[in-house]
Enzyme design. Structure first.
Site, PDB file in Angstrom:
ATOM      1  CB  SER A 160      41.051  56.523  29.589  1.00 49.75           C
ATOM      2  OG  SER A 160      42.013  55.779  28.881  1.00 49.75           O
ATOM      3  CB  THR A 165      44.826  52.628  34.737  1.00 53.54           C
ATOM      4  OG1 THR A 165      43.576  52.888  35.359  1.00 53.54           O
ATOM      5  CG2 THR A 165      45.954  53.054  35.641  1.00 53.54           C
ATOM      6  CB  THR A 220      43.781  56.756  35.316  1.00 53.11           C
ATOM      7  OG1 THR A 220      42.633  56.507  34.524  1.00 53.11           O
ATOM      8  CG2 THR A 220      43.341  57.025  36.744  1.00 53.11           C
ATOM      9  NE  ARG A 232      35.631  55.690  39.930  1.00 60.95           N
ATOM     10  CZ  ARG A 232      36.601  55.114  39.238  1.00 60.95           C
ATOM     11  NH1 ARG A 232      37.474  55.851  38.566  1.00 60.95           N
ATOM     12  NH2 ARG A 232      36.717  53.791  39.215  1.00 60.95           N
ATOM     13  CB  VAL A 233      39.095  58.951  43.839  1.00 65.24           C
ATOM     14  CG1 VAL A 233      40.530  58.430  43.800  1.00 65.24           C
ATOM     15  CG2 VAL A 233      39.086  60.476  43.796  1.00 65.24           C
ATOM     16  CB  THR A 257      44.367  48.212  34.100  1.00 63.41           C
ATOM     17  OG1 THR A 257      43.640  49.052  33.192  1.00 63.41           O
ATOM     18  CG2 THR A 257      44.336  46.790  33.592  1.00 63.41           C
ATOM     19  N   GLY A 258      41.384  48.580  35.120  1.00 63.70           N
ATOM     20  CA  GLY A 258      40.004  48.122  35.111  1.00 63.70           C
ATOM     21  C   GLY A 258      39.150  48.897  36.095  1.00 63.70           C
TER      22      GLY A 258
END
Length: 339
Positions: free
Chosen positions: A83, A199, A217, A227-228, A250-251
């Site tokens: 990731s 991330t 990430t 997608r960002v 993060t998440g």
């Protein structure tokens, strides 16, 4: 301005340093500043290796900006990390796209988003900051900029990532789950057990007391093409104010963007919140806006203030972060959570 408290440990330099703060900037190498500085913190347990690389810079008097770039490059190059960086899982069309941003103590910042074929987006983000009048380059433009500045193009889709993508295509069911990355690994196929998350966000304070941050990430696995998330967006995935502190997240990036999360955490610290309390309030604001209380959503924040105090908070259990200073280089702390 530097004060006497910061020089309590400088017995050999005290007389000169206290009367002339500029001497400190020239004499900080191999010196331990009083309190919790230098220090570097980062999200997740793979932050340990990243922190150790950053510490090599900080422990010799280096700049926080150099430290966070060096640290972020470690997970970017880790083929076991699906990731972040070169081994990141692709989008649903099979394209590996990378996002990153970086910010220094002067408020300078740069980022890249949806960049393909370049294996160290954090270093390209720094070049965007230092060589262009812009903050963010995206897609083909980001890749072109990287190549023009000496980066080599590589195929980033590794055999292992391609295998996972083709397996996903059998159902093509896209429903982000809490800490889903853990489910792809077991202790049998990853040393140390499952430690792949999403991330990596990193914050550092150097011996001069200056703060910088980095975030990198490959985004959500099997996301929509283009997608960002929050990671390359200043104020969302990362924010630094050298007078106050820094924060990273993060998440699920969409929720962080909607709340300008990292900026919010820093502003709360400006108002007097501790790092942990600021992170908790930012998390609470996300939860309050969700009809179901965000029971199936994970977002976590990590922050550090100017004093070197740090803290974190997440919606769900399972979030951890790594801390590195002169006393310990491999400390893992389990972040607190609402649920």
């Amino acid at each position: 301005m530097l004060n006497r408290r910061k020089f309590l440990s400088y017995t050999t330099l005290a007389a000169g340093a206290l009367s002339a703060p500029r001497v400190f900037a020239k004499s900080s190498f191999n010196q331990k500043i009083a309190g919790n500085k230098p220090i570097v913190i980062s999200t997740w347990d793979f932050g340990v290796a990243a922190n150790q690389a950053a510490w090599k810079v900080l422990s010799t008097g280096g700049r926080a900006l150099d430290a966070v770039e060096a640290g972020a490059r470690i997970p970017e190059a880790d083929l076991k990390n699906h990731s972040v960086g070169v081994a990141g899982y692709p989008d649903r069309d099979g394209h590996v796209t990378l996002d990153a941003c970086i910010m220094d103590e002067k408020g300078n910042c740069g980022g890249v988003a949806a960049m393909e074929y370049i294996d160290h987006p954090i270093s390209v983000a720094r070049l965007v900051m230092e060589k262009t009048p812009h903050v963010l380059l995206v897609g083909e433009g980001a890749t072109q900029f990287a190549v023009e500045n000496g980066f080599k193009k590589h195929q980033l889709l590794t055999p292992e990532s391609e295998k996972a993508w083709k397996e996903w295509l059998k159902t093509a069911n896209y429903k982000p789950e809490i800490n889903i990355e853990n489910k792809h690994f077991t202790p049998a196929n990853m040393p140390g057990g499952p430690n792949n998350h999403d991330t990596i966000g990193m914050l550092a304070i150097d011996a001069a007391g200056n703060i910088s941050g980095a975030c990198t990430t490959s985004g959500m696995a099997f996301k929509l093409r283009g997608r960002v998330g929050d990671s390359p967006i200043i104020g969302a995935g990362l924010y630094v104010d050298n007078e106050v502190g820094g924060a990273t997240s993060t998440g699920v990036g969409e929720e962080v963007i909607r709340n300008v999360g990292s900026f919010l955490v820093v502003e709360l610290m400006r108002q007097g919140y501790t790092p942990e309390d600021a992170c908790r309030e930012a998390v609470n604001r996300i939860v309050k806006k969700k009809a179901d209380g965000a029971k199936d959503l994970q977002v976590g924040f990590l922050a550090i203030n100017k004093k070197g105090e740090y803290g974190a908070y997440a919606i769900q259990k399972g979030f951890s972060y790594a801390v590195c200073n002169a006393e310990k280089q491999d400390l893992i702390i389990k972040g607190k959570s609402i649920y």
